[in-house]
Design a protein around this motif. Structure first.
Motif, PDB file in Angstrom:
ATOM      1  N   LYS A 114       0.905  -1.337  -0.127  1.00 46.75           N
ATOM      2  CA  LYS A 114      -0.134   0.004  -0.052  1.00 46.75           C
ATOM      3  C   LYS A 114       0.663   1.347  -0.068  1.00 46.75           C
ATOM      4  N   THR A 118       1.237   4.317  -3.302  1.00 44.98           N
ATOM      5  CA  THR A 118       1.020   5.693  -3.031  1.00 44.98           C
ATOM      6  C   THR A 118       2.429   6.536  -3.466  1.00 44.98           C
ATOM      7  N   LYS A 157      -9.447  -6.759 -14.169  1.00 49.68           N
ATOM      8  CA  LYS A 157      -8.643  -6.037 -13.055  1.00 49.68           C
ATOM      9  C   LYS A 157      -7.350  -6.553 -12.563  1.00 49.68           C
ATOM     10  N   ASP A 244      -4.970   1.975  -8.908  1.00 47.21           N
ATOM     11  CA  ASP A 244      -6.253   2.330  -8.489  1.00 47.21           C
ATOM     12  C   ASP A 244      -7.176   1.238  -8.250  1.00 47.21           C
ATOM     13  N   TYR A 246      -5.737  -1.286  -7.025  1.00 48.46           N
ATOM     14  CA  TYR A 246      -5.292  -1.736  -5.626  1.00 48.46           C
ATOM     15  C   TYR A 246      -5.856  -0.879  -4.564  1.00 48.46           C
ATOM     16  N   LEU A 247      -5.622   0.510  -4.860  1.00 50.43           N
ATOM     17  CA  LEU A 247      -5.968   1.283  -3.665  1.00 50.43           C
ATOM     18  C   LEU A 247      -7.461   1.532  -3.436  1.00 50.43           C
ATOM     19  N   ASP A 248      -8.364   1.565  -4.586  1.00 45.56           N
ATOM     20  CA  ASP A 248      -9.984   1.769  -4.183  1.00 45.56           C
ATOM     21  C   ASP A 248     -10.517   0.469  -4.216  1.00 45.56           C
ATOM     22  N   PHE A 249     -10.175  -0.593  -4.728  1.00 46.58           N
ATOM     23  CA  PHE A 249     -10.723  -1.901  -4.588  1.00 46.58           C
ATOM     24  C   PHE A 249     -10.391  -2.861  -3.599  1.00 46.58           C
ATOM     25  N   GLY A 252      -9.322  -0.465  -0.369  1.00 46.03           N
ATOM     26  CA  GLY A 252     -10.181   0.319  -0.335  1.00 46.03           C
ATOM     27  C   GLY A 252     -11.512  -0.100   0.186  1.00 46.03           C
ATOM     28  N   GLN A 253     -11.838  -1.126   0.430  1.00 50.38           N
ATOM     29  CA  GLN A 253     -12.973  -1.649   0.652  1.00 50.38           C
ATOM     30  C   GLN A 253     -12.983  -2.929   1.574  1.00 50.38           C
TER      31      GLN A 253
END
Length: 327
Positions: A114, A118, A157, A244, A246-249, A252-253
């Motif tokens: 993570k 970034t 994905k 994105d 990785y970060l959002d799916f 991110g949840q």
């Protein structure tokens, strides 16, 4: 090949995770991994982010859990110094982007990944662990082809790079009783696709690749232009993903397991959390679940693994092998 050199480094960052191993302070293992990038056109010139995990000091080492003796800790520090010099030299001589981040405390794979995401600036990342290397060049496809396919088909994905663990996936997994619904769903998708594109095109593909060629690969070749095997599991071994995603799916949840009725967050290895949820849900709900995850493995040579494991915890340097052989 020219497009590889010109554009790949603008689209893809290679993230390498490392941690203490017995072969420290030698850099031979991670050198072998990074050197293997040269087998893939344009990959070595892509930005590389190496994130080095921290550790906990104990009397007896357990590298997998980040517990090391003071002696191994000193060797690990020397390893990182050696690696840092190499990366700085590559930046100076070749003008490539190289970064090393040293974590002060034990964080684990997920937190380190993570953090690296970034720090990366490209839309795609290739995630590689310090003991996973390429064994051969790609055959008939390129990493740029992979990226273009993911850009044009957002339902994809994740594209893994095939190893022994996901080789012959349709025969070893999808032939099992647990996957009956998935098989039926996928067969229906193929029938509908062939009906709309024309059975002649399908038969031409069969003639080209042979009757024994996987129907899953025929379908993805026709639909996506790449030989992709659908996966029911998010492997941590080398793979390409949109940053994105990785970060959002992934991070991110939470991820709901319909069989157990529980939700999980990704807190250590992705395959141990999201991977197991995926497998359970796809067995239970077939393509309805598969389409949530969109994971595939690149089968450019179905009979020959592209990447493989060097066994970091038991990796022996050349010098150590010589000593053992002479003793």
């Amino acid at each position: 090949m020219e497009k590889e050199e010109q554009f790949l480094h603008q689209l893809l960052t290679v993230i390498i995770t490392t941690s203490p191993v017995k072969s420290n302070p030698s850099t031979e293992m991670i050198d072998a991994v990074r050197e293997s990038f040269k087998l893939i056109e344009g990959l070595w010139k892509c930005p590389q982010i190496v994130v080095a995990d921290g550790y906990r000091l104990v009397d007896k080492s357990s590298e997998k859990s980040g517990k090391v003796t003071p002696e191994l800790a000193e060797r690990y520090k020397a390893f990182l110094s050696n690696l840092e010099r190499q990366l700085e030299e590559e930046k100076r001589v070749y003008g490539v982007e190289r970064k090393l981040f040293k974590k002060e405390t034990r964080c684990g794979f997920a937190e380190n990944l993570k953090f690296s995401l970034t720090a990366a600036k490209t839309p795609f990342v290739m995630v590689v662990q310090h003991d996973q290397a390429f064994f051969r060049p790609l055959n008939g496809v390129s990493i740029m082809d992979v990226l273009y396919t993911m850009i044009n088909h957002e339902e994809i994905k994740y594209i893994g790079l095939m190893s022994r663990s996901d080789q012959n996936y349709d025969k070893r997994h999808y032939s099992l009783q647990d996957y009956q619904l998935f098989r039926e769903d996928y067969s229906m998708f193929i029938r509908d696709f062939v009906r709309h594109t024309g059975s002649r095109n399908w038969q031409e593909m069969v003639s080209t690749y042979g009757e024994d060629y996987s129907k899953y690969l025929l379908y993805t070749r026709m639909k996506y232009g790449l030989p992709l095997m659908p996966l029911d599991f998010w492997y941590d071994k080398p793979h390409v993903v949109k940053r994105d995603v990785y970060l959002d799916f992934v991070f991110g949840q939470t991820h709901f397991n319909y069989q157990t009725g529980t939700s999980v967050e990704v807190t250590n290895f992705v395959e141990d959390s999201l991977g197991n949820v995926m497998k359970s849900n796809i067995k239970r709900h077939g393509m309805c679940a598969f389409n949530l995850y969109g994971c595939y493995s690149l089968y450019d040579e179905p009979d020959v693994p592209l990447v493989g494991h060097l066994d970091g915890r038991h990796f022996l340097t050349i010098e150590k092998k010589r000593q053992l052989h002479s003793s």
